[in-house]
Design a protein around this motif. Structure first.
Motif, mmCIF file in Angstrom:
data_model
loop_
_atom_site.group_PDB
_atom_site.id
_atom_site.type_symbol
_atom_site.label_atom_id
_atom_site.label_comp_id
_atom_site.label_asym_id
_atom_site.label_seq_id
_atom_site.Cartn_x
_atom_site.Cartn_y
_atom_site.Cartn_z
ATOM 1 N N PRO A 160 0.812 -1.506 0.319
ATOM 2 C CA PRO A 160 -0.203 0.456 0.390
ATOM 3 C C PRO A 160 0.745 0.956 0.028
ATOM 4 C CG PRO A 160 -1.102 -1.633 2.098
ATOM 5 C CD PRO A 160 0.532 -2.081 1.003
ATOM 6 N N ARG A 161 1.721 1.201 0.624
ATOM 7 C CA ARG A 161 2.786 2.825 0.732
ATOM 8 C C ARG A 161 3.824 2.916 -0.349
ATOM 9 N NH1 ARG A 161 4.376 2.258 7.091
ATOM 10 N NH2 ARG A 161 1.865 2.849 7.966
ATOM 11 N N ARG A 213 4.372 -9.956 2.288
ATOM 12 C CA ARG A 213 3.706 -9.715 3.031
ATOM 13 C C ARG A 213 4.481 -8.800 3.922
ATOM 14 N NH1 ARG A 213 -1.451 -10.316 0.357
ATOM 15 N NH2 ARG A 213 -2.336 -12.098 1.044
ATOM 16 N N ILE A 214 3.231 -8.071 4.723
ATOM 17 C CA ILE A 214 4.064 -7.073 5.541
ATOM 18 C C ILE A 214 3.846 -6.975 6.975
ATOM 19 C CG2 ILE A 214 4.093 -4.698 6.116
ATOM 20 C CD1 ILE A 214 3.330 -4.280 3.043
ATOM 21 N N THR A 263 0.282 -5.258 8.765
ATOM 22 C CA THR A 263 -0.936 -4.923 7.358
ATOM 23 C C THR A 263 -1.887 -5.995 7.582
ATOM 24 O OG1 THR A 263 1.083 -3.257 6.886
ATOM 25 C CG2 THR A 263 -0.768 -4.159 5.206
ATOM 26 N N ASP A 264 -2.549 -6.068 7.207
ATOM 27 C CA ASP A 264 -4.098 -6.805 7.068
ATOM 28 C C ASP A 264 -3.870 -7.900 5.289
ATOM 29 O OD1 ASP A 264 -5.831 -8.416 6.258
ATOM 30 O OD2 ASP A 264 -7.889 -6.882 7.375
ATOM 31 N N GLU A 299 -6.012 -6.018 2.793
ATOM 32 C CA GLU A 299 -5.337 -4.809 1.710
ATOM 33 C C GLU A 299 -4.829 -4.898 0.816
ATOM 34 O OE1 GLU A 299 -4.047 -0.357 3.844
ATOM 35 O OE2 GLU A 299 -3.745 -2.023 5.364
ATOM 36 N N GLN A 300 -4.203 -5.848 1.389
ATOM 37 C CA GLN A 300 -2.468 -5.612 0.201
ATOM 38 C C GLN A 300 -2.792 -6.403 -0.847
ATOM 39 O OE1 GLN A 300 1.103 -6.929 3.401
ATOM 40 N NE2 GLN A 300 2.179 -6.995 1.057
#
Length: 278
Positions: free
Chosen positions: A90-91, A122-123, A126-127, A130-131
């Motif tokens: 996302p970022r 995967r982060i 972070t959901d 959302e990714q």
């Protein structure tokens, strides 16, 4: 051991993993000297937004070598540091989107019609949903941009990085199915790297039998080790034969780590294959 590549399949050399003993812009000429007419690259720049002069030098090196650019990654972050793409981050999706017009412009200059969009790790914190949402959105944007020049966007299962969520062909195809349901992405394809799929425990025969029609590009290395064919236990000749028999007629990217000097790592190619691709 020699490997015969079926007639109808075309070889290219991934110059982000082969000929790395040379400066990047010298590698296309080295591939041509080794007898290959096509090459591919991971994102060949240090940032997602290289300057015009840097892009021009890259294009000129490929054109002057007399080879075709068969495949190109979109910006994927810092691969040596462990990044494996920006699509679902996302970022950082802005970096991915900034690389799209640059990659498309290079492709228009050089005739490339296949782009690899590495999905991203995967982060922590972070959901995953959302990714996956931003991942689907970015793949749709990339597919529309590539579609404007008749190109395909590839999604690749990858091994060796635990945080990368796409490990099998089914994992990648599920993402593509979602984008196609929501956005009608006609030009989304699976990148079938036979090394990664093997290491991750996928059933290559089943993937080929079921999904050849959805494969947009193939890459090979032997396993274990990710070295040249013949150094491991993967029946690459057999799998390539089945792909060809099922109708695959695209490029096969040589994406292996050579055991020695890159120029000396092609002894596995059968004489018949050499005659077809020289």
């Amino acid at each position: 051991m020699t490997v015969s590549v079926p007639e109808g399949l075309r070889l290219d050399v991934n110059l982000s993993i082969l000929f790395t003993e040379l400066p990047l812009l010298d590698r296309p000429a080295a591939a041509k000297a080794a007898g290959f007419d096509a090459v591919e690259f991971w994102w060949p720049f240090e940032t997602s937004t290289p300057g015009d002069a840097e892009v021009t030098r890259f294009v000129r090196a490929i054109r002057d070598a007399g080879v075709r650019l068969a495949g190109l990654n979109f910006a994927a972050g810092d691969m040596p540091a462990g990044d494996r793409g920006l699509v679902s981050l996302p970022r950082r999706s802005g970096e991915f989107r900034e690389s799209l017009p640059i990659a498309i412009g290079i492709a228009q200059e050089l005739g490339c019609r296949a782009f690899n969009a590495l999905y991203g790790n995967r982060i922590d914190g972070t959901d995953p949903a959302e990714q996956d949402e931003i991942g689907a959105e970015n793949l749709a944007i990339a597919a529309r941009a590539a579609g404007d020049i008749g190109a395909v966007v590839l999604l690749e299962p990858v091994s060796g990085v635990a945080a990368y969520p796409l490990r099998t062909a089914a994992d990648a195809l599920a993402v593509l199915d979602r984008v196609q349901r929501e956005d009608h992405g006609w030009n989304l394809r699976l990148l079938a790297d036979l090394y990664h799929l093997t290491v991750n425990g996928d059933d290559l025969d089943a993937v080929i039998a079921t999904h050849t029609g959805r494969i947009g590009h193939v890459q090979i290395a032997d396993a274990p080790g990710r070295n040249e064919p013949g150094t491991g236990s993967v029946d690459l000749a057999g799998h390539l034969g089945k792909l060809a028999a099922n109708g695959y007629s695209g490029y096969v990217g040589l994406e292996y780590q050579p055991s020695g000097a890159s120029a000396d790592s092609f002894g596995w190619l059968s004489q018949t294959t050499k005659e077809l691709h020289d």
